[in-house]
Scaffold this motif. Sequence first.
Motif, PDB file in Angstrom:
ATOM      1  N   ASN A  60      96.509  64.731 -14.381  1.00  0.00           N
ATOM      2  CA  ASN A  60      95.366  64.943 -13.474  1.00  0.00           C
ATOM      3  C   ASN A  60      94.073  64.290 -13.952  1.00  0.00           C
ATOM      4  O   ASN A  60      92.990  64.717 -13.595  1.00  0.00           O
ATOM      5  CB  ASN A  60      95.147  66.440 -13.234  1.00  0.00           C
ATOM      6  CG  ASN A  60      96.365  67.092 -12.632  1.00  0.00           C
ATOM      7  OD1 ASN A  60      96.937  66.598 -11.666  1.00  0.00           O
ATOM      8  ND2 ASN A  60      96.812  68.191 -13.222  1.00  0.00           N
ATOM      9  N   THR A  76      82.427  67.839  -3.223  1.00  0.00           N
ATOM     10  CA  THR A  76      83.566  68.430  -3.931  1.00  0.00           C
ATOM     11  C   THR A  76      83.301  68.386  -5.436  1.00  0.00           C
ATOM     12  O   THR A  76      82.907  67.346  -5.959  1.00  0.00           O
ATOM     13  CB  THR A  76      84.853  67.635  -3.630  1.00  0.00           C
ATOM     14  OG1 THR A  76      85.039  67.582  -2.222  1.00  0.00           O
ATOM     15  CG2 THR A  76      86.059  68.261  -4.287  1.00  0.00           C
ATOM     16  N   THR A  77      83.533  69.490  -6.094  1.00  0.00           N
ATOM     17  CA  THR A  77      83.395  69.526  -7.547  1.00  0.00           C
ATOM     18  C   THR A  77      84.782  69.377  -8.159  1.00  0.00           C
ATOM     19  O   THR A  77      85.715  70.080  -7.768  1.00  0.00           O
ATOM     20  CB  THR A  77      82.754  70.853  -8.003  1.00  0.00           C
ATOM     21  OG1 THR A  77      81.470  70.976  -7.382  1.00  0.00           O
ATOM     22  CG2 THR A  77      82.584  70.891  -9.509  1.00  0.00           C
ATOM     23  N   ALA A  78      84.928  68.481  -9.100  1.00  0.00           N
ATOM     24  CA  ALA A  78      86.204  68.295  -9.788  1.00  0.00           C
ATOM     25  C   ALA A  78      86.607  69.600 -10.466  1.00  0.00           C
ATOM     26  O   ALA A  78      85.754  70.353 -10.947  1.00  0.00           O
ATOM     27  CB  ALA A  78      86.087  67.175 -10.817  1.00  0.00           C
ATOM     28  N   SER A  79      87.896  69.866 -10.514  1.00  0.00           N
ATOM     29  CA  SER A  79      88.376  71.114 -11.110  1.00  0.00           C
ATOM     30  C   SER A  79      88.194  71.141 -12.628  1.00  0.00           C
ATOM     31  O   SER A  79      88.071  72.201 -13.229  1.00  0.00           O
ATOM     32  CB  SER A  79      89.858  71.320 -10.773  1.00  0.00           C
ATOM     33  OG  SER A  79      90.642  70.282 -11.333  1.00  0.00           O
ATOM     34  N   LYS A 111      79.454  67.821 -13.461  1.00  0.00           N
ATOM     35  CA  LYS A 111      80.664  67.305 -12.829  1.00  0.00           C
ATOM     36  C   LYS A 111      80.392  66.388 -11.632  1.00  0.00           C
ATOM     37  O   LYS A 111      81.306  66.071 -10.877  1.00  0.00           O
ATOM     38  CB  LYS A 111      81.596  68.438 -12.396  1.00  0.00           C
ATOM     39  CG  LYS A 111      82.068  69.316 -13.542  1.00  0.00           C
ATOM     40  CD  LYS A 111      83.047  70.348 -13.044  1.00  0.00           C
ATOM     41  CE  LYS A 111      83.486  71.277 -14.148  1.00  0.00           C
ATOM     42  NZ  LYS A 111      84.507  72.207 -13.678  1.00  0.00           N
ATOM     43  N   THR A 113      88.736  64.759 -14.600  1.00  0.00           N
ATOM     44  CA  THR A 113      89.913  65.619 -14.581  1.00  0.00           C
ATOM     45  C   THR A 113      89.841  66.462 -13.314  1.00  0.00           C
ATOM     46  O   THR A 113      88.868  67.198 -13.111  1.00  0.00           O
ATOM     47  CB  THR A 113      89.971  66.532 -15.823  1.00  0.00           C
ATOM     48  OG1 THR A 113      89.939  65.709 -16.992  1.00  0.00           O
ATOM     49  CG2 THR A 113      91.231  67.386 -15.826  1.00  0.00           C
ATOM     50  N   ASP A 114      90.861  66.319 -12.457  1.00  0.00           N
ATOM     51  CA  ASP A 114      90.837  67.009 -11.171  1.00  0.00           C
ATOM     52  C   ASP A 114      92.259  67.247 -10.664  1.00  0.00           C
ATOM     53  O   ASP A 114      92.973  66.293 -10.339  1.00  0.00           O
ATOM     54  CB  ASP A 114      90.038  66.187 -10.159  1.00  0.00           C
ATOM     55  CG  ASP A 114      89.826  66.902  -8.844  1.00  0.00           C
ATOM     56  OD1 ASP A 114      89.607  68.132  -8.859  1.00  0.00           O
ATOM     57  OD2 ASP A 114      89.868  66.234  -7.801  1.00  0.00           O
ATOM     58  N   THR A 124      91.044  64.202  -6.189  1.00  0.00           N
ATOM     59  CA  THR A 124      90.101  63.900  -5.111  1.00  0.00           C
ATOM     60  C   THR A 124      89.790  62.407  -5.026  1.00  0.00           C
ATOM     61  O   THR A 124      89.638  61.734  -6.043  1.00  0.00           O
ATOM     62  CB  THR A 124      88.801  64.711  -5.313  1.00  0.00           C
ATOM     63  OG1 THR A 124      89.152  66.098  -5.395  1.00  0.00           O
ATOM     64  CG2 THR A 124      87.826  64.498  -4.171  1.00  0.00           C
ATOM     65  N   TYR A 133      95.178  58.991 -10.844  1.00  0.00           N
ATOM     66  CA  TYR A 133      95.210  60.174 -11.719  1.00  0.00           C
ATOM     67  C   TYR A 133      96.593  60.268 -12.351  1.00  0.00           C
ATOM     68  O   TYR A 133      97.603  59.970 -11.708  1.00  0.00           O
ATOM     69  CB  TYR A 133      94.950  61.451 -10.928  1.00  0.00           C
ATOM     70  CG  TYR A 133      93.546  61.572 -10.349  1.00  0.00           C
ATOM     71  CD1 TYR A 133      92.568  62.276 -11.024  1.00  0.00           C
ATOM     72  CD2 TYR A 133      93.230  60.998  -9.124  1.00  0.00           C
ATOM     73  CE1 TYR A 133      91.284  62.408 -10.497  1.00  0.00           C
ATOM     74  CE2 TYR A 133      91.949  61.124  -8.586  1.00  0.00           C
ATOM     75  CZ  TYR A 133      90.986  61.830  -9.290  1.00  0.00           C
ATOM     76  OH  TYR A 133      89.730  61.955  -8.749  1.00  0.00           O
TER      77      TYR A 133
END
Length: 151
Positions: free
Chosen positions: A41, A79-82, A101, A119-120, A124, A149
Motif C-alpha cells: 500500500n 481525501t486523507t491517506a490512511s 498527510k 501509504t494508503d 487513492t 502502490y
Amino acid sequence: IDVTENLYKAGVEITASASELNITDNMPANITFAAAAGGANVCEVTCTVRDAAGATIAGVFNFDIWLSDAATGAGLTGTTASGTVTVKAASGAVIGTYEAKKALRVQTLATGVFVLQITDIAKTGFYVAATLPSTGATKVSSQLVADNYGA
C-alpha cells in the motif's frame, strides 16, 4: 519583449555575452515526477528538479509539495491517506508541514531528487503537485493509480 522592441526602435544596441545569456543554466525550472510501487500500500513518487533544458540539477532545493484531486494541482485533496505522507528514508527531508498527510515543505538530496512516500490502503488516485519558489509555476504528476502502490 516590449522593452527590447522599444529600445531597438530607438536605435539602442543591446549586447550580451554567451555567459550572460546562459545565466539561467543550473537554475530550477521544472519538477518531474515518477511514481512506483513501494511496500504494501505504498507509493513512492520521485520528484526531480530540472533546468529549462530538462537536465537534472545537482543541488539542495526546497519546494512545496501537496496532494490534490485536480489534474491542475488546484487545492488540497479532500481525501486523507490512511497512512503516512512523508519523505522516503534517506531520500530528502521534510522541513515543514502545512497540513498533515496533504501538504509539505520539502528539501531534496544534493542530487536534486526528493522521494515522497504515500501509504494508503485505499490506493487513492491523488495528483502530486509541487511548486519551486524560483518559478512559482505549479507542476503536477499524472494521477496515481492502484498499480503505483505496492500489493
